[in-house]
Design an enzyme around this catalytic site. Sequence first.
Site, PDB file in Angstrom:
ATOM      1  CD  GLN A   1     -50.047 -20.468  29.698  1.00  0.00           C
ATOM      2  OE1 GLN A   1     -49.998 -20.658  30.982  1.00  0.00           O
ATOM      3  NE2 GLN A   1     -50.204 -21.279  28.952  1.00  0.00           N
TER       4      GLN A   1
ATOM      5  CE  LYS B   1     -43.121 -22.195  30.170  1.00  0.00           C
ATOM      6  NZ  LYS B   1     -42.985 -20.932  29.190  1.00  0.00           N
TER       7      LYS B   1
HETATM    8  P1  IMP Z   1     -54.996 -17.178  26.522  1.00  0.00           P
HETATM    9  O1  IMP Z   1     -54.107 -17.926  27.542  1.00  0.00           O
HETATM   10  O2  IMP Z   1     -55.096 -18.025  25.592  1.00  0.00           O
HETATM   11  O3  IMP Z   1     -56.322 -16.569  27.390  1.00  0.00           O
HETATM   12  O4  IMP Z   1     -54.001 -15.892  25.945  1.00  0.00           O
HETATM   13  C1  IMP Z   1     -53.905 -14.831  26.827  1.00  0.00           C
HETATM   14  C2  IMP Z   1     -52.375 -14.239  26.484  1.00  0.00           C
HETATM   15  O5  IMP Z   1     -51.233 -15.166  26.740  1.00  0.00           O
HETATM   16  C3  IMP Z   1     -52.184 -13.963  24.877  1.00  0.00           C
HETATM   17  O6  IMP Z   1     -51.351 -12.753  24.723  1.00  0.00           O
HETATM   18  C4  IMP Z   1     -51.441 -15.091  24.612  1.00  0.00           C
HETATM   19  O7  IMP Z   1     -50.553 -15.086  23.252  1.00  0.00           O
HETATM   20  C5  IMP Z   1     -50.595 -15.419  25.714  1.00  0.00           C
HETATM   21  N1  IMP Z   1     -50.161 -16.626  25.910  1.00  0.00           N
HETATM   22  C6  IMP Z   1     -50.983 -17.718  26.199  1.00  0.00           C
HETATM   23  N2  IMP Z   1     -50.362 -18.993  26.393  1.00  0.00           N
HETATM   24  C7  IMP Z   1     -48.920 -18.737  25.885  1.00  0.00           C
HETATM   25  C8  IMP Z   1     -47.995 -19.525  25.746  1.00  0.00           C
HETATM   26  O8  IMP Z   1     -47.780 -20.919  26.191  1.00  0.00           O
HETATM   27  N3  IMP Z   1     -46.818 -19.034  25.393  1.00  0.00           N
HETATM   28  C9  IMP Z   1     -46.926 -17.677  24.893  1.00  0.00           C
HETATM   29  N4  IMP Z   1     -47.947 -16.792  25.155  1.00  0.00           N
HETATM   30  C10 IMP Z   1     -48.871 -17.408  25.566  1.00  0.00           C
END
Ligand code: IMP
Length: 429
Positions: free
Chosen positions: A225, A16
């Site tokens: 994300q 992105k």
């Molecule tokens: P959190 O956002 O740190 O709570 O993680 C929750 C889930 O989202 C996990 O599986 C992370 O690996 C995934 N995740 C969070 N941010 C990203 C990103 O920017 N890219 C890919 N996966 C993400």
Amino acid sequence: MANVIIVGAQWGDEGKGKVVDIYTEHAQNVVRYQGGNNAGHTLVVGDEKTVLHLIPSGILHQGKRCIIGNGVVLDPKVFLEEIDGLKKKGYLQDDSQLMVDGAVNIIMPYHKLIDIARERKSGAKKIGTTGRGIGPTYEDKVGRRGIRFADLLKPETFKHKVNEVLPEKNFYLEKFLGEEPLSAEAIIEEYLGYADRLRGYLGRASTCLDVAMKDGENILFEGAQGSLLDVDHGTYPYVTSSSTIAAGACTGSGVGPHCIDEVIGISKAYVTRVGEGPFPTELEDEMGERLRAAGNEFGATTGRPRRTGWLDIVALREAVRTNGLTGIALTKTDVLNDLETIKVCTAYRYREQLIEEFPQDLDILKECTPVYEEIPGWQCDINSITEYATLPQKVRDYVDRIEAWTGCPVVLVSVGPRRSETIIRTNPF
Ligand code: IMP
């Protein structure tokens, strides 16, 4: 005038940052509206690589207004480090280029500690979070005990809020997670130390964007994300804690849905995922390794190796629907350059059934196996091609098939990491 939302159409890391960077040329305003420093947007300008976690990618362009909308959660330490890193490289010479909404929720030390300790305690059931405190911060936001950016700038309010919330956090940290309690004084001292440097960035996204639109300016909303990590529409509970789909741009910045003209979903020509959770087309073999190596698939935020797999049209169709995509930007197409055959998943097999819609029920999704169609690879280097018409016919066939399967036009094809390695078919602005 056009206002465009960019979202990840997969599980994040779709590239992105690069697409936003390219589209920024056409927008005076770039807005982050959800997530926090769990994101990692890698940008390559000339031979220089910049990784941004929090600040909108538009910051690499002089004179663009970069806004961190109310839907974002912000770690002040990381934010200031990112500012320092940018200034050192010669960017962000004018601080008025960057604005943070007062309602942004602040990531506190207990959020990070809870995130990490909870994951540790969950063992095999962990989510695989980035450990940045994202989930616990959103929990407090929705639980109405969050501390906002504007609160941090008012020392008495900030102290009061920390003293009010910390006993509950310490109880949970000590009694449930077995961690050491945190000191209110230490948190207050650390965070108020950031406040003076942050004060100049305070603003209001909604009013600022309203004025911008009335002045005929364009807005680019930069999602973080991916759609399949959306807290409502993703593979719950293996998701992040914000609304990653296009609708999140409106709540996360305070603009009405009628202000949005185009929604572009970014999809790799294959799929990756970091963290736990179902991934029907995952390749745990030599081909998966090959994609990881060719695509340099290691997390920009945590450095974790990404799980890799073939393009999943069932999942992509889900992203087209939940976001109302008006276009797909296909990235990292060049990563497939060497392959003799490319597989694409066009349906799932679930027990005796053929499923064409992404199941909401994770127990069903976990049992789904991909049904593949095979496409001949182009087996040549496409990185230097700048015109769509001169791409090998086999690449164009791949793109045509994606459009037919998803019912959504492919408006951009990325053939390498550099800005110049991008073929724009239709400009959404
Ligand atoms: P959190 O956002 O740190 O709570 O993680 C929750 C889930 O989202 C996990 O599986 C992370 O690996 C995934 N995740 C969070 N941010 C990203 C990103 O920017 N890219 C890919 N996966 C993400």
